[in-house]
Design a protein around this motif. Structure first.
Motif, mmCIF file in Angstrom:
data_model
loop_
_atom_site.group_PDB
_atom_site.id
_atom_site.type_symbol
_atom_site.label_atom_id
_atom_site.label_comp_id
_atom_site.label_asym_id
_atom_site.label_seq_id
_atom_site.Cartn_x
_atom_site.Cartn_y
_atom_site.Cartn_z
ATOM 1 N N HIS A 1 0.864 -1.185 0.000
ATOM 2 C CA HIS A 1 0.000 0.000 0.000
ATOM 3 C C HIS A 1 0.905 1.241 0.000
ATOM 4 O O HIS A 1 1.722 1.398 -0.888
ATOM 5 C CB HIS A 1 -0.971 -0.018 1.171
ATOM 6 C CG HIS A 1 -2.108 -0.979 0.988
ATOM 7 N ND1 HIS A 1 -3.100 -0.811 0.051
ATOM 8 C CD2 HIS A 1 -2.394 -2.144 1.631
ATOM 9 C CE1 HIS A 1 -3.958 -1.812 0.112
ATOM 10 N NE2 HIS A 1 -3.553 -2.645 1.052
ATOM 11 N N ASN A 2 0.777 2.101 1.002
ATOM 12 C CA ASN A 2 1.571 3.335 1.054
ATOM 13 C C ASN A 2 2.697 3.254 2.076
ATOM 14 O O ASN A 2 3.167 4.297 2.559
ATOM 15 C CB ASN A 2 0.672 4.532 1.397
ATOM 16 C CG ASN A 2 -0.324 4.823 0.298
ATOM 17 O OD1 ASN A 2 -0.230 4.273 -0.793
ATOM 18 N ND2 ASN A 2 -1.279 5.687 0.575
ATOM 19 N N LYS B 1 -1.377 -6.970 -6.576
ATOM 20 C CA LYS B 1 -2.363 -6.487 -5.613
ATOM 21 C C LYS B 1 -1.822 -5.249 -4.903
ATOM 22 O O LYS B 1 -1.545 -4.254 -5.536
ATOM 23 C CB LYS B 1 -2.742 -7.606 -4.645
ATOM 24 C CG LYS B 1 -3.475 -8.771 -5.307
ATOM 25 C CD LYS B 1 -3.924 -9.812 -4.302
ATOM 26 C CE LYS B 1 -4.678 -10.945 -4.976
ATOM 27 N NZ LYS B 1 -5.113 -11.991 -4.012
ATOM 28 N N ALA B 2 -1.617 -5.312 -3.571
ATOM 29 C CA ALA B 2 -1.167 -4.131 -2.825
ATOM 30 C C ALA B 2 0.352 -4.040 -2.722
ATOM 31 O O ALA B 2 0.872 -3.107 -2.115
ATOM 32 C CB ALA B 2 -1.766 -4.146 -1.422
ATOM 33 N N LEU B 3 1.064 -5.008 -3.309
ATOM 34 C CA LEU B 3 2.528 -5.059 -3.197
ATOM 35 C C LEU B 3 3.163 -4.474 -4.456
ATOM 36 O O LEU B 3 2.809 -4.853 -5.575
ATOM 37 C CB LEU B 3 2.987 -6.494 -3.004
ATOM 38 C CG LEU B 3 4.432 -6.704 -2.533
ATOM 39 C CD1 LEU B 3 4.585 -6.252 -1.089
ATOM 40 C CD2 LEU B 3 4.829 -8.155 -2.688
ATOM 41 N N THR C 1 1.094 -12.674 3.288
ATOM 42 C CA THR C 1 1.571 -12.530 4.674
ATOM 43 C C THR C 1 1.346 -11.116 5.190
ATOM 44 O O THR C 1 0.870 -10.909 6.316
ATOM 45 C CB THR C 1 3.065 -12.886 4.762
ATOM 46 O OG1 THR C 1 3.263 -14.237 4.351
ATOM 47 C CG2 THR C 1 3.578 -12.706 6.179
ATOM 48 N N LEU C 2 1.682 -10.105 4.370
ATOM 49 C CA LEU C 2 1.517 -8.715 4.785
ATOM 50 C C LEU C 2 0.045 -8.363 4.940
ATOM 51 O O LEU C 2 -0.335 -7.611 5.852
ATOM 52 C CB LEU C 2 2.183 -7.794 3.771
ATOM 53 C CG LEU C 2 3.701 -7.932 3.627
ATOM 54 C CD1 LEU C 2 4.221 -7.037 2.515
ATOM 55 C CD2 LEU C 2 4.412 -7.599 4.939
ATOM 56 N N THR C 3 -0.798 -8.913 4.084
ATOM 57 C CA THR C 3 -2.230 -8.645 4.179
ATOM 58 C C THR C 3 -2.797 -9.174 5.490
ATOM 59 O O THR C 3 -3.650 -8.530 6.128
ATOM 60 C CB THR C 3 -2.973 -9.275 2.987
ATOM 61 O OG1 THR C 3 -2.475 -8.708 1.769
ATOM 62 C CG2 THR C 3 -4.471 -9.042 3.071
ATOM 63 N N ARG C 4 -2.320 -10.350 5.889
ATOM 64 C CA ARG C 4 -2.798 -10.928 7.152
ATOM 65 C C ARG C 4 -2.375 -10.086 8.352
ATOM 66 O O ARG C 4 -3.098 -9.981 9.340
ATOM 67 C CB ARG C 4 -2.274 -12.349 7.298
ATOM 68 C CG ARG C 4 -2.930 -13.350 6.348
ATOM 69 C CD ARG C 4 -2.213 -14.691 6.386
ATOM 70 N NE ARG C 4 -2.880 -15.698 5.542
ATOM 71 C CZ ARG C 4 -2.347 -16.865 5.231
ATOM 72 N NH1 ARG C 4 -1.145 -17.205 5.698
ATOM 73 N NH2 ARG C 4 -3.017 -17.710 4.470
ATOM 74 N N GLY D 1 -3.388 -4.087 9.531
ATOM 75 C CA GLY D 1 -4.631 -3.795 10.233
ATOM 76 C C GLY D 1 -5.542 -2.839 9.510
ATOM 77 O O GLY D 1 -6.463 -2.280 10.125
ATOM 78 N N GLY D 2 -5.315 -2.609 8.235
ATOM 79 C CA GLY D 2 -6.145 -1.679 7.476
ATOM 80 C C GLY D 2 -5.573 -0.270 7.490
ATOM 81 O O GLY D 2 -4.476 -0.009 7.989
ATOM 82 N N THR D 3 -6.338 0.666 6.942
ATOM 83 C CA THR D 3 -5.849 2.043 6.823
ATOM 84 C C THR D 3 -5.598 2.701 8.173
ATOM 85 O O THR D 3 -4.846 3.672 8.259
ATOM 86 C CB THR D 3 -6.856 2.894 6.031
ATOM 87 O OG1 THR D 3 -8.143 2.808 6.672
ATOM 88 C CG2 THR D 3 -6.979 2.401 4.596
#
Length: 516
Positions: free
Chosen positions: A210-211, A348-350, A389-392, A395-397
């Protein structure tokens, strides 16, 4: 002068070594925004700035003027390179206490200059290498308007920095704390990428989720600059918007055999075709006039897209001379003074940013085609596993939120920061933000004074201030680390507020700011 200050924002760059003779004053102007500002008004702003710099040097030759506060405007000074100055003139808020602190505005100038040098090299080098051409101005006018549009424009409305940004720190990388297992997976992926094709082909890797930064093999300064650029143009959310707006016009790799060129080659061709043509030293108009090819525009809006195989491509560096595929992006690493080709992949987010030397044995489209093929065949599983792994863990934004606190922690030595998410900062009252901005202004002055007096040594600071709305603003600063906390529990006494600060320090800052 009064007419020139009707604009809410002015930003310019000038060279004090140029235009010293009568009639040559325009030679020193390298860039000026607004672009349509009349030349006499440009000279008025720069003349005032040059006079203040010269006057302040009488009293402090090593640390000349940094800010001038007028009744309606703030003038921010930044010497980005020897004798090359950037000036920002910002209209003050109608409520004086709501005006953003000068240091925050100076960090804007530092950020845009750092990004510029990452893509084009130093301004002084451009002026020295092309003394009779307008190459430096062409690059500045191709880059700065795009940055201003990104940072200060909300649609067609100008959006100036405000006290709402007091819990942010430009020039730093936003990090999250991932567990050891996730970091080992990231390092395993980096090691795999660097080992290909005899090793050394992929010199550096930067991984974002993500960011937020996950891993980087670059020095802190280069990491921060590339991170800022990735946030502006390459994160999944930005790519999604760009693809929706401009997929029809983007150049992309249509196959591994398409012709491609490096940014350095593109710049050379541009220079050969038109930029080497002698231009008037007084010509301060933007590049892109009819008959002139564009220089690279790394901050061009909607210029990055994601290909079906996950690789990112862009037309911001222009197209091949034969009308083929897009030019391969490249950047300057300032610490090692090397130019690197940049290859980006996203799942995806990576987001993976891979840097290759421009003189690598696998350079050119054939080598990059092989590299892309290897990643798709040998690294995709590791990339997918790391993203999962990072998605798990994420904790969200609001994963960086700490209940009861609004905070900013900065490690300025390593250019890292952590802060409360914007959605939580937006819940702070106006009085709290104004108090925080005022406190940070005082801290900036104290640290700047200590650095000048102690030959760069920092100063330890610790204090707690109560705002008009009974909230507490606490500050701890030590050895290049800074912590800012806002506590809006009006019933707290100074003792309770100090205990809350110490609790945060022990749990989230490893006790670095212990007041023993």
């Amino acid at each position: 002068m009064a007419t020139s200050l009707q604009q809410p924002l002015q930003l310019c760059m000038f060279d004090m070594t140029r235009g010293q003779q009568d009639g040559q004053e325009l030679d020193k102007i390298l860039f000026f925004y607004p672009l349509e500002c009349p030349l006499p008004l440009q000279l008025s702003v720069i003349g005032l700035s040059e006079g203040l710099i010269t006057f302040s040097r009488i009293f402090s030759s090593d640390a000349p003027c940094e800010v001038m506060e007028a009744e309606r405007h703030s003038h921010i000074f930044y010497q980005c390179e020897p004798e090359i100055w950037m000036i920002m003139v910002v209209e003050k808020s109608k409520e004086a206490e709501s005006s953003i602190r000068p240091r925050a505005l100076q960090m804007v100038l530092k950020e845009v200059h750092g990004l510029f040098t990452m893509f084009y090299g130093s301004v002084r080098a451009l002026l020295q290498n092309y003394p009779s051409e307008d190459v430096a101005r062409s690059c500045l006018y191709a880059f700065f308007p795009d940055y201003i549009s990104s940072e200060f424009m909300n649609g067609k409305k100008l959006k100036l920095p405000s006290v709402k940004e007091s819990l942010t720190e430009r020039g730093t990388v936003q990090s999250l704390s991932f567990d050891r297992h996730a970091l080992l997976e990231a390092q395993s992926l980096v090691n795999l990428l660097k080992s290909w094709l005899g090793g050394g082909t992929i010199r550096h890797v930067l991984i974002l989720y993500h960011n937020h930064l996950v891993s980087s093999s670059l020095p802190a300064g280069d990491t921060a600059r590339l991170f800022v650029y990735a946030l502006l143009r390459m994160t999944p959310s930005v790519i999604a918007r760009s693809s929706a707006h401009s997929s029809s016009r983007l150049f992309s790799f249509k196959g591994y055999g398409s012709p491609a060129k490096t940014n350095a080659e593109s710049m050379q061709n541009n220079n050969d075709e038109s930029l080497n043509t002698p231009a008037s030293s007084r010509d301060t108009s933007p590049v892109g006039q009819r008959g002139k090819p564009q220089v690279p525009r790394p901050l061009l809006q909607d210029a990055w897209s994601r290909d079906p195989d996950g690789f990112l491509s862009t037309d911001a560096w222009g197209a091949g001379a034969r009308g083929g595929s897009a030019v391969i992006p490249s950047i300057w690493l300032q610490q090692s003074e090397e130019r690197m080709q940049m290859v980006a992949y996203q799942h995806k987010a990576l987001t993976l940013l891979m840097l290759l030397p421009t003189n690598a044995s696998v350079g050119g489209v054939e080598g990059l085609s092989l590299l892309r093929q290897q990643l798709l065949e040998k690294a995709v599983q590791k990339i997918e596993k790391l993203e999962l792994t990072l998605t798990r863990e994420w904790g969200g934004t609001n994963s960086s939120h700490v209940p009861g606190y609004r905070y900013l922690y900065c490690d300025l030595n390593n250019k890292m920061s952590r802060s409360s998410p914007p959605a939580k900062v937006s819940t702070l009252s106006k009085d709290s933000l104004i108090a925080l901005n005022s406190v940070r202004t005082e801290v900036d002055l104290e640290i700047s004074r200590a650095e000048r007096n102690d030959n760069g040594a920092g100063r330890d600071l610790e204090f707690c201030v109560r705002a008009h709305n009974n909230s507490w603003v606490a500050v701890r600063a030590r050895d290049g680390h800074e912590l800012y906390l806002v506590l809006e529990r009006a019933s707290d006494t100074l003792l309770l507020a100090s205990e809350a600060v110490e609790k945060f320090n022990k749990r989230y800052c490893d006790g670095r700011f212990a007041s023993d």
